[in-house]
Design an enzyme around this catalytic site. Structure first.
Site, PDB file in Angstrom:
ATOM      1  N   ARG A 148       9.656 -56.668  10.346  1.00 29.67           N
ATOM      2  CA  ARG A 148       9.469 -55.236  10.094  1.00 29.67           C
ATOM      3  C   ARG A 148       8.386 -54.645  10.991  1.00 29.67           C
ATOM      4  NH1 ARG A 148      13.196 -57.360   7.841  1.00 29.67           N
ATOM      5  NH2 ARG A 148      14.053 -56.705   5.838  1.00 29.67           N
ATOM      6  N   ALA A 203     -16.316 -55.239   1.443  1.00 29.16           N
ATOM      7  CA  ALA A 203     -15.148 -54.428   1.115  1.00 29.16           C
ATOM      8  C   ALA A 203     -14.286 -54.174   2.344  1.00 29.16           C
ATOM      9  CB  ALA A 203     -15.618 -53.117   0.497  1.00 29.16           C
ATOM     10  N   LYS A 220     -18.805 -65.483   0.996  1.00 23.50           N
ATOM     11  CA  LYS A 220     -17.634 -64.632   1.223  1.00 23.50           C
ATOM     12  C   LYS A 220     -16.773 -65.135   2.369  1.00 23.50           C
ATOM     13  CE  LYS A 220     -19.625 -60.504  -0.772  1.00 23.50           C
ATOM     14  NZ  LYS A 220     -20.076 -59.124  -0.572  1.00 23.50           N
ATOM     15  N   ASP A 265     -22.740 -53.560   6.467  1.00 22.12           N
ATOM     16  CA  ASP A 265     -23.263 -52.542   5.569  1.00 22.12           C
ATOM     17  C   ASP A 265     -24.617 -52.038   6.059  1.00 22.12           C
ATOM     18  OD1 ASP A 265     -24.871 -54.713   5.176  1.00 22.12           O
ATOM     19  OD2 ASP A 265     -24.575 -54.875   3.018  1.00 22.12           O
ATOM     20  N   GLU A 294     -28.739 -52.078  11.540  1.00 25.65           N
ATOM     21  CA  GLU A 294     -29.272 -53.144  12.408  1.00 25.65           C
ATOM     22  C   GLU A 294     -28.125 -53.906  13.059  1.00 25.65           C
ATOM     23  OE1 GLU A 294     -31.400 -52.565   9.796  1.00 25.65           O
ATOM     24  OE2 GLU A 294     -33.030 -52.218  11.215  1.00 25.65           O
ATOM     25  N   THR A 295     -27.205 -54.352  12.219  1.00 23.53           N
ATOM     26  CA  THR A 295     -26.111 -55.174  12.740  1.00 23.53           C
ATOM     27  C   THR A 295     -25.164 -54.356  13.606  1.00 23.53           C
ATOM     28  OG1 THR A 295     -26.321 -56.418  10.684  1.00 23.53           O
ATOM     29  CG2 THR A 295     -24.462 -56.961  12.081  1.00 23.53           C
ATOM     30  N   CYS A 300     -23.914 -48.745  -1.166  1.00 16.84           N
ATOM     31  CA  CYS A 300     -22.976 -48.929  -2.280  1.00 16.84           C
ATOM     32  C   CYS A 300     -23.725 -49.297  -3.548  1.00 16.84           C
ATOM     33  CB  CYS A 300     -21.958 -50.012  -1.935  1.00 16.84           C
ATOM     34  SG  CYS A 300     -20.934 -49.552  -0.536  1.00 16.84           S
ATOM     35  N   CYS A 336     -26.360 -42.311  28.516  1.00 20.69           N
ATOM     36  CA  CYS A 336     -26.468 -43.250  27.388  1.00 20.69           C
ATOM     37  C   CYS A 336     -27.243 -44.496  27.813  1.00 20.69           C
ATOM     38  CB  CYS A 336     -25.074 -43.650  26.905  1.00 20.69           C
ATOM     39  SG  CYS A 336     -25.123 -44.926  25.623  1.00 20.69           S
TER      40      CYS A 336
HETATM   41 ZN   LIG Z   1     -22.859 -45.132  25.220  1.00 19.11          ZN
END
Ligand SMILES: [Zn+2]
Length: 353
Positions: free
Chosen positions: A27, A54, A101, A145, A148-149, A202, A258
Protein backbone atom coordinates in the site's frame (compact mmCIF):
# COMPACT_ATOMS: atom_id res chain seq x y z
CA UNK A 1 15.65 20.90 -5.73
CA UNK A 2 17.74 18.14 -7.15
CA UNK A 3 17.22 14.95 -5.21
CA UNK A 4 20.71 13.61 -5.74
CA UNK A 5 22.18 16.89 -4.66
CA UNK A 6 20.42 16.66 -1.32
CA UNK A 7 20.96 13.15 -0.11
CA UNK A 8 23.23 11.57 -2.69
CA UNK A 9 20.62 8.85 -2.79
CA UNK A 10 22.14 7.01 -5.70
CA UNK A 11 25.49 6.76 -3.96
CA UNK A 12 23.80 4.35 -1.58
CA UNK A 13 23.02 0.85 -2.71
CA UNK A 14 19.24 0.48 -2.36
CA UNK A 15 18.18 -2.84 -0.85
CA UNK A 16 16.67 -5.15 -3.48
CA UNK A 17 13.03 -5.90 -2.69
CA UNK A 18 11.69 -9.45 -2.54
CA UNK A 19 8.16 -10.82 -3.03
CA UNK A 20 7.33 -10.88 0.67
CA UNK A 21 8.41 -7.29 1.11
CA UNK A 22 6.53 -6.27 -2.04
CA UNK A 23 3.35 -7.63 -0.42
CA UNK A 24 4.04 -6.24 3.05
CA UNK A 25 4.68 -2.70 1.79
CA UNK A 26 2.26 -2.86 -1.15
CA UNK A 27 0.00 0.00 0.00
CA UNK A 28 2.97 2.27 0.47
CA UNK A 29 4.49 1.22 -2.87
CA UNK A 30 1.17 2.01 -4.55
CA UNK A 31 1.57 5.63 -3.49
CA UNK A 32 3.23 6.97 -6.67
CA UNK A 33 5.84 9.31 -5.15
CA UNK A 34 7.26 6.33 -3.19
CA UNK A 35 6.82 3.39 -5.56
CA UNK A 36 9.05 0.34 -5.54
CA UNK A 37 12.20 2.41 -5.96
CA UNK A 38 11.31 4.51 -2.91
CA UNK A 39 10.57 1.40 -0.87
CA UNK A 40 13.99 0.00 -1.77
CA UNK A 41 15.54 3.23 -0.57
CA UNK A 42 13.65 3.00 2.73
CA UNK A 43 14.83 -0.60 3.23
CA UNK A 44 18.41 0.57 2.70
CA UNK A 45 18.12 3.69 4.88
CA UNK A 46 19.35 4.43 8.40
CA UNK A 47 17.39 6.90 10.55
CA UNK A 48 18.42 7.98 14.04
CA UNK A 49 15.84 9.08 16.59
CA UNK A 50 17.11 11.31 19.37
CA UNK A 51 14.84 11.12 22.40
CA UNK A 52 12.35 8.27 22.57
CA UNK A 53 9.54 9.88 24.55
CA UNK A 54 6.23 10.87 23.03
CA UNK A 55 7.51 12.10 19.65
CA UNK A 56 10.40 9.66 19.41
CA UNK A 57 8.42 6.53 20.24
CA UNK A 58 5.94 7.51 17.54
CA UNK A 59 8.83 8.03 15.08
CA UNK A 60 10.36 4.67 15.94
CA UNK A 61 7.10 2.75 15.51
CA UNK A 62 6.14 4.55 12.30
CA UNK A 63 9.55 4.19 10.63
CA UNK A 64 9.74 0.51 11.56
CA UNK A 65 6.29 -0.08 10.05
CA UNK A 66 7.28 1.85 6.92
CA UNK A 67 10.25 -0.48 6.48
CA UNK A 68 13.19 1.80 7.20
CA UNK A 69 15.96 -0.79 7.36
CA UNK A 70 18.07 0.56 10.21
CA UNK A 71 17.07 2.57 13.24
CA UNK A 72 19.21 4.02 16.01
CA UNK A 73 17.27 5.08 19.10
CA UNK A 74 19.00 7.31 21.64
CA UNK A 75 17.35 8.01 24.99
CA UNK A 76 18.57 8.62 28.55
CA UNK A 77 15.31 7.94 30.43
CA UNK A 78 13.24 5.03 31.63
CA UNK A 79 9.51 4.34 31.14
CA UNK A 80 7.20 5.67 33.87
CA UNK A 81 3.43 5.29 34.31
CA UNK A 82 2.92 9.00 33.54
CA UNK A 83 4.35 8.41 30.02
CA UNK A 84 1.73 5.90 28.97
CA UNK A 85 -1.08 8.26 27.92
CA UNK A 86 0.99 9.61 25.02
CA UNK A 87 4.05 7.44 24.39
CA UNK A 88 2.51 5.03 21.95
CA UNK A 89 5.16 2.34 21.90
CA UNK A 90 5.22 1.60 25.63
CA UNK A 91 3.09 -0.64 27.82
CA UNK A 92 2.33 -1.00 31.53
CA UNK A 93 4.89 -3.77 31.91
CA UNK A 94 7.65 -1.43 30.62
CA UNK A 95 6.79 1.09 33.34
CA UNK A 96 6.57 -1.61 36.02
CA UNK A 97 10.06 -2.78 35.08
CA UNK A 98 11.32 0.84 34.74
CA UNK A 99 12.82 -0.25 31.42
CA UNK A 100 15.05 2.25 29.62
CA UNK A 101 12.94 3.74 26.83
CA UNK A 102 15.47 2.86 24.13
CA UNK A 103 15.40 -0.78 25.24
CA UNK A 104 11.60 -0.94 25.56
CA UNK A 105 11.29 0.62 22.09
CA UNK A 106 13.76 -1.86 20.64
CA UNK A 107 11.82 -4.84 22.07
CA UNK A 108 8.51 -3.53 20.78
CA UNK A 109 9.90 -2.85 17.31
CA UNK A 110 11.21 -6.41 17.11
CA UNK A 111 7.55 -7.50 17.42
CA UNK A 112 6.26 -4.88 14.95
CA UNK A 113 8.79 -5.49 12.18
CA UNK A 114 11.41 -8.13 12.92
CA UNK A 115 13.42 -7.32 9.80
CA UNK A 116 14.40 -3.85 11.04
CA UNK A 117 17.92 -3.61 12.43
CA UNK A 118 17.46 -1.53 15.61
CA UNK A 119 20.21 -0.22 17.82
CA UNK A 120 19.21 1.02 21.29
CA UNK A 121 21.55 3.53 22.91
CA UNK A 122 20.72 4.24 26.55
CA UNK A 123 22.68 7.46 26.60
CA UNK A 124 22.58 11.18 27.05
CA UNK A 125 23.54 12.73 23.68
CA UNK A 126 26.64 14.87 24.26
CA UNK A 127 29.39 16.39 22.11
CA UNK A 128 31.62 13.45 22.99
CA UNK A 129 29.26 10.69 21.79
CA UNK A 130 27.28 12.46 19.04
CA UNK A 131 29.54 11.28 16.23
CA UNK A 132 29.53 7.68 17.36
CA UNK A 133 25.74 7.61 17.84
CA UNK A 134 24.56 9.68 14.87
CA UNK A 135 27.47 9.90 12.42
CA UNK A 136 26.33 6.99 10.30
CA UNK A 137 22.69 8.07 9.89
CA UNK A 138 21.05 9.33 6.69
CA UNK A 139 18.50 11.35 8.66
CA UNK A 140 17.98 12.52 12.25
CA UNK A 141 14.60 12.89 13.95
CA UNK A 142 14.18 15.23 16.89
CA UNK A 143 12.24 13.59 19.69
CA UNK A 144 14.00 15.55 22.43
CA UNK A 145 12.46 17.66 25.14
CA UNK A 146 15.14 20.32 25.51
CA UNK A 147 17.01 22.98 23.58
CA UNK A 148 20.50 21.93 24.68
CA UNK A 149 20.16 18.74 22.70
CA UNK A 150 18.45 20.40 19.72
CA UNK A 151 21.30 22.89 19.30
CA UNK A 152 23.76 20.02 19.53
CA UNK A 153 21.80 18.11 16.86
CA UNK A 154 21.66 21.23 14.65
CA UNK A 155 25.40 21.92 14.89
CA UNK A 156 26.22 18.27 14.26
CA UNK A 157 23.77 17.90 11.37
CA UNK A 158 24.97 21.08 9.63
CA UNK A 159 28.64 20.22 10.19
CA UNK A 160 28.10 16.79 8.60
CA UNK A 161 25.45 17.66 6.01
CA UNK A 162 22.85 15.29 7.51
CA UNK A 163 19.17 16.38 7.26
CA UNK A 164 17.20 16.57 10.50
CA UNK A 165 13.60 17.28 11.41
CA UNK A 166 12.89 19.53 14.36
CA UNK A 167 9.77 18.78 16.38
CA UNK A 168 8.35 19.93 19.71
CA UNK A 169 5.06 19.58 21.55
CA UNK A 170 3.73 20.80 24.88
CA UNK A 171 0.18 21.25 26.19
CA UNK A 172 -1.96 21.32 23.01
CA UNK A 173 0.63 23.13 20.89
CA UNK A 174 3.49 21.93 18.73
CA UNK A 175 5.68 22.72 15.76
CA UNK A 176 7.95 21.10 13.24
CA UNK A 177 10.55 22.21 10.70
CA UNK A 178 12.75 20.14 8.41
CA UNK A 179 16.40 21.23 8.13
CA UNK A 180 18.39 20.28 5.03
CA UNK A 181 21.90 21.63 5.58
CA UNK A 182 23.02 23.90 2.75
CA UNK A 183 19.50 24.09 1.28
CA UNK A 184 17.05 25.25 3.94
CA UNK A 185 17.27 27.44 7.03
CA UNK A 186 18.84 25.71 10.01
CA UNK A 187 17.62 26.02 13.60
CA UNK A 188 20.08 28.85 14.26
CA UNK A 189 18.95 30.79 11.16
CA UNK A 190 15.53 30.97 12.81
CA UNK A 191 16.48 30.98 16.51
CA UNK A 192 20.14 32.06 16.80
CA UNK A 193 20.28 31.28 20.52
CA UNK A 194 18.45 28.85 22.79
CA UNK A 195 15.56 30.57 24.58
CA UNK A 196 16.44 32.13 27.90
CA UNK A 197 14.57 31.58 31.12
CA UNK A 198 12.52 28.54 32.03
CA UNK A 199 10.26 27.02 29.38
CA UNK A 200 6.90 25.31 29.77
CA UNK A 201 7.40 21.54 29.73
CA UNK A 202 5.10 18.51 29.61
CA UNK A 203 5.67 18.16 33.36
CA UNK A 204 4.62 21.73 34.14
CA UNK A 205 2.06 22.53 31.43
CA UNK A 206 0.81 19.02 30.61
CA UNK A 207 0.54 17.59 27.10
CA UNK A 208 -2.12 16.00 24.92
CA UNK A 209 -1.39 12.79 23.06
CA UNK A 210 -3.17 14.33 20.07
CA UNK A 211 -0.60 17.10 19.53
CA UNK A 212 2.25 14.64 19.88
CA UNK A 213 0.90 12.37 17.16
CA UNK A 214 0.07 15.35 14.90
CA UNK A 215 3.61 16.77 15.10
CA UNK A 216 5.27 13.35 14.92
CA UNK A 217 3.16 12.42 11.85
CA UNK A 218 4.34 15.50 9.96
CA UNK A 219 7.92 14.68 10.92
CA UNK A 220 7.46 11.13 9.63
CA UNK A 221 5.92 12.30 6.35
CA UNK A 222 8.94 14.57 5.81
CA UNK A 223 11.28 11.74 6.80
CA UNK A 224 9.74 9.33 4.28
CA UNK A 225 9.76 11.98 1.57
CA UNK A 226 13.41 12.82 2.24
CA UNK A 227 14.52 9.22 2.35
CA UNK A 228 12.67 8.28 -0.85
CA UNK A 229 12.99 11.42 -3.01
CA UNK A 230 15.78 13.41 -1.33
CA UNK A 231 13.69 16.56 -1.12
CA UNK A 232 11.15 18.18 1.14
CA UNK A 233 9.19 21.44 1.36
CA UNK A 234 10.91 23.90 3.68
CA UNK A 235 8.44 25.44 6.11
CA UNK A 236 7.59 25.80 9.78
CA UNK A 237 4.25 24.24 10.71
CA UNK A 238 2.62 25.10 14.03
CA UNK A 239 -0.45 23.27 15.24
CA UNK A 240 -2.82 23.74 18.16
CA UNK A 241 -4.67 20.44 18.45
CA UNK A 242 -7.19 21.78 20.98
CA UNK A 243 -8.11 24.86 18.96
CA UNK A 244 -7.87 22.90 15.72
CA UNK A 245 -5.59 25.49 14.10
CA UNK A 246 -2.64 24.94 11.76
CA UNK A 247 -0.31 27.69 10.58
CA UNK A 248 2.57 27.49 8.17
CA UNK A 249 5.44 29.82 7.39
CA UNK A 250 7.04 29.07 4.02
CA UNK A 251 10.79 29.08 3.90
CA UNK A 252 11.98 30.54 6.20
CA UNK A 253 14.96 32.02 4.38
CA UNK A 254 18.48 31.05 5.33
CA UNK A 255 20.31 33.76 7.23
CA UNK A 256 23.38 34.67 5.13
CA UNK A 257 25.11 35.58 8.40
CA UNK A 258 24.00 32.44 10.28
CA UNK A 259 26.84 31.49 12.64
CA UNK A 260 26.07 27.83 12.04
CA UNK A 261 25.19 27.13 8.41
CA UNK A 262 26.87 30.23 6.89
CA UNK A 263 29.91 30.85 9.10
CA UNK A 264 30.20 27.20 10.15
CA UNK A 265 30.82 27.88 13.83
CA UNK A 266 29.72 24.93 15.93
CA UNK A 267 29.99 25.88 19.61
CA UNK A 268 27.44 23.26 20.65
CA UNK A 269 29.78 20.52 19.42
CA UNK A 270 32.47 21.62 21.81
CA UNK A 271 32.66 19.90 25.14
CA UNK A 272 30.67 21.90 27.60
CA UNK A 273 32.73 24.18 29.73
CA UNK A 274 30.57 23.06 32.64
CA UNK A 275 29.38 19.49 32.21
CA UNK A 276 27.01 18.11 34.84
CA UNK A 277 29.07 17.10 37.85
CA UNK A 278 28.19 14.30 40.23
CA UNK A 279 28.77 15.62 43.73
CA UNK A 280 30.87 13.04 45.48
CA UNK A 281 29.31 11.36 48.50
CA UNK A 282 26.15 13.47 48.35
CA UNK A 283 23.97 11.44 45.96
CA UNK A 284 23.54 14.70 44.04
CA UNK A 285 24.44 16.18 40.69
CA UNK A 286 25.12 19.79 39.77
CA UNK A 287 23.70 20.86 36.41
CA UNK A 288 25.00 24.12 34.99
CA UNK A 289 25.36 23.90 31.27
CA UNK A 290 25.06 27.56 30.39
CA UNK A 291 24.22 30.88 31.94
CA UNK A 292 20.47 31.30 31.75
CA UNK A 293 18.99 33.89 34.07
CA UNK A 294 15.84 32.42 35.61
CA UNK A 295 12.99 34.33 37.18
CA UNK A 296 12.51 32.18 40.26
CA UNK A 297 9.11 33.72 41.02
CA UNK A 298 7.75 32.58 37.62
CA UNK A 299 9.30 29.19 38.08
CA UNK A 300 7.72 28.92 41.52
CA UNK A 301 4.25 29.62 40.10
CA UNK A 302 4.78 26.94 37.47
CA UNK A 303 6.05 24.29 39.88
CA UNK A 304 3.73 24.92 42.83
CA UNK A 305 0.92 22.66 41.58
CA UNK A 306 3.38 19.79 41.23
CA UNK A 307 5.07 19.57 44.59
CA UNK A 308 6.35 21.50 47.59
CA UNK A 309 8.29 24.64 46.58
CA UNK A 310 10.13 27.16 48.72
CA UNK A 311 11.94 30.10 47.24
CA UNK A 312 13.53 33.45 47.84
CA UNK A 313 15.14 35.78 45.34
CA UNK A 314 18.33 33.71 45.12
CA UNK A 315 17.27 30.11 45.32
CA UNK A 316 14.28 27.84 44.82
CA UNK A 317 13.79 24.38 46.36
CA UNK A 318 11.42 21.94 44.80
CA UNK A 319 10.69 18.30 45.68
CA UNK A 320 9.29 15.90 43.11
CA UNK A 321 9.54 12.22 42.11
CA UNK A 322 11.88 11.49 45.01
CA UNK A 323 14.33 14.21 43.92
CA UNK A 324 15.02 17.54 45.51
CA UNK A 325 16.03 20.31 43.14
CA UNK A 326 17.77 23.42 44.34
CA UNK A 327 17.69 25.98 41.54
CA UNK A 328 19.73 29.17 41.45
CA UNK A 329 18.86 32.35 39.57
CA UNK A 330 21.77 31.88 37.12
CA UNK A 331 20.22 28.60 35.92
CA UNK A 332 22.42 26.32 37.99
CA UNK A 333 20.72 23.49 39.87
CA UNK A 334 21.64 20.75 42.28
CA UNK A 335 19.55 17.63 41.88
CA UNK A 336 19.55 15.51 45.02
CA UNK A 337 18.48 11.88 44.93
CA UNK A 338 20.72 10.66 42.10
CA UNK A 339 24.40 10.51 41.26
CA UNK A 340 23.66 9.80 37.59
CA UNK A 341 24.34 12.91 35.48
CA UNK A 342 22.00 11.73 32.70
CA UNK A 343 19.07 11.37 35.10
CA UNK A 344 19.87 14.74 36.65
CA UNK A 345 19.90 16.46 33.26
CA UNK A 346 16.64 14.77 32.44
CA UNK A 347 14.97 15.94 35.70
CA UNK A 348 16.30 19.44 34.99
CA UNK A 349 14.91 19.41 31.44
CA UNK A 350 11.54 18.17 32.66
CA UNK A 351 10.95 20.88 35.21
CA UNK A 352 13.06 23.85 34.12
CA UNK A 353 12.68 23.28 30.37
ZN1 LIG B 1 21.65 28.52 9.69
Amino acid sequence: MDAKQLLALDAKQPAAIDAKQRERYSRQILFPPIGERGQERLLGAHAAIVGCGALGSFHAGALARAGVGRLTIVDRDYVEPSNLHRQFLFEEADAEESLPKAVAACRRIARINSSVDVRAAVADLTPSNVDELLGDADLLLDGTDNFETRYLINDFAVSRGIPWIYGAAVASYGLTMPVIPGHTACLRCVYPEPPSGSQPTCETAGVLGAIVSAVASLQIADALRLLTTGEVRARITTIDAWEGTVRQVEGPDRDPECPCCARREFPHLEERARPPVSLCGRNAVQVHERERPLDLETLRTRLEPLGPVRSNEYVLRFAVEGYEMTVFSDGRAIIKGTSDTGIARSVYARYIG
